[in-house]
Motif scaffolding. Structure first.
Motif, PDB file in Angstrom:
ATOM      1  N   GLN A  28     -10.501  -6.987 -24.732  1.00  0.00           N
ATOM      2  CA  GLN A  28     -10.328  -6.742 -26.019  1.00  0.00           C
ATOM      3  C   GLN A  28     -10.373  -5.471 -26.518  1.00  0.00           C
ATOM      4  O   GLN A  28     -10.039  -4.921 -27.648  1.00  0.00           O
ATOM      5  N   ASN A  29     -11.404  -4.748 -26.200  1.00  0.00           N
ATOM      6  CA  ASN A  29     -11.663  -3.345 -26.337  1.00  0.00           C
ATOM      7  C   ASN A  29     -10.607  -2.540 -26.394  1.00  0.00           C
ATOM      8  O   ASN A  29     -10.289  -1.675 -27.346  1.00  0.00           O
ATOM      9  N   ARG A  30      -9.567  -2.805 -25.383  1.00  0.00           N
ATOM     10  CA  ARG A  30      -8.482  -1.927 -25.265  1.00  0.00           C
ATOM     11  C   ARG A  30      -7.566  -2.338 -26.359  1.00  0.00           C
ATOM     12  O   ARG A  30      -6.670  -1.304 -26.976  1.00  0.00           O
ATOM     13  N   VAL A  31      -7.361  -3.582 -26.620  1.00  0.00           N
ATOM     14  CA  VAL A  31      -6.821  -4.066 -27.572  1.00  0.00           C
ATOM     15  C   VAL A  31      -6.943  -3.337 -28.990  1.00  0.00           C
ATOM     16  O   VAL A  31      -6.143  -2.655 -29.931  1.00  0.00           O
ATOM     17  N   LEU A  32      -8.309  -3.391 -29.537  1.00  0.00           N
ATOM     18  CA  LEU A  32      -8.901  -2.916 -30.749  1.00  0.00           C
ATOM     19  C   LEU A  32      -8.626  -1.382 -30.771  1.00  0.00           C
ATOM     20  O   LEU A  32      -8.158  -0.790 -31.767  1.00  0.00           O
ATOM     21  N   ALA A  33      -8.539  -0.738 -29.778  1.00  0.00           N
ATOM     22  CA  ALA A  33      -8.374   0.687 -29.599  1.00  0.00           C
ATOM     23  C   ALA A  33      -7.007   1.062 -29.979  1.00  0.00           C
ATOM     24  O   ALA A  33      -6.949   2.187 -30.504  1.00  0.00           O
ATOM     25  N   ILE A  34      -6.166   0.095 -29.665  1.00  0.00           N
ATOM     26  CA  ILE A  34      -4.688   0.264 -29.930  1.00  0.00           C
ATOM     27  C   ILE A  34      -4.438   0.133 -31.685  1.00  0.00           C
ATOM     28  O   ILE A  34      -3.655   0.713 -32.278  1.00  0.00           O
TER      29      ILE A  34
END
Ligand code: HEM
Length: 143
Positions: free
Chosen positions: A125-131
């Motif tokens: 989820q954090n990787r998605v939000l960072a995008i």
């Protein structure tokens, strides 16, 4: 064949480094679980929008089918999946909506709910939000 401690350490090191490489080379799209998961997140997100009167206000005249198709393409493309995004650019799409900072944050919360419902692990989820977080500047306060 005699396996020495040195050989064992070497093979273990090669194995571990290939695991680490895999971890880093895997796209966010792959970590999410591919196309089906992207569809699931988009569907959950649309349900979240429908339940939220503040955010739904922005969408009350939207064509849900088009929105669903474009959001799936957008997530798939930006997470490194094999999709082309054929919708409008983020500035143009959100022009005239005048989305406030707090409504933007509320939208992000809905995305997090959508990912939780789809059982996406927090680290992914954090990787998605960072995008998606850096797109904020193209989305808020566009009168
Ligand atoms: C990072 C955050 C966001 C992303 C990545 C995003 C992405 C998109 C995409 C891909 C579309 C479809 C574009 C098209 O039809 O060509 C769209 C449309 C739209 N977005 Fe966003 N959006 C974000 C945040 C928000 C927020 C916070 C709101 C409202 C509070 C919002 C309201 C809308 C509306 C109303 C539409 C138009 C639907 C229609 O009538 O076609 N978006 N957005």
């Amino acid at each position: 064949m005699v396996i020495t401690v040195k050989t064992l350490i070497l093979f273990t090191a090669i194995f571990l480094s290939s695991c680490v490489n895999k971890l880093h080379s895997e796209s966010v799209y792959q970590s999410l679980g591919g196309y089906q998961k992207v569809e699931e997140i988009a569907d959950n997100y649309i349900l979240e929008i429908e339940k939220d009167p503040v955010i739904f206000e922005y969408f009350k005249e939207s064509d849900v089918e088009r929105y669903r198709a474009k959001v799936i393409e957008h997530i798939c493309h930006h997470t490194g999946g094999p999709c082309e995004y054929t919708g409008d650019d983020m500035q143009r799409v959100h022009d005239g909506m005048n989305i406030t900072e707090s409504d933007f944050n509320r939208g992000v919360d809905l995305l997090i709910n959508a990912m939780n419902t789809a059982d996406i692990p927090y680290r992914v989820q954090n990787r998605v939000l960072a995008i998606f977080a850096p797109m904020r500047k193209d989305i808020i306060y566009r009168p």
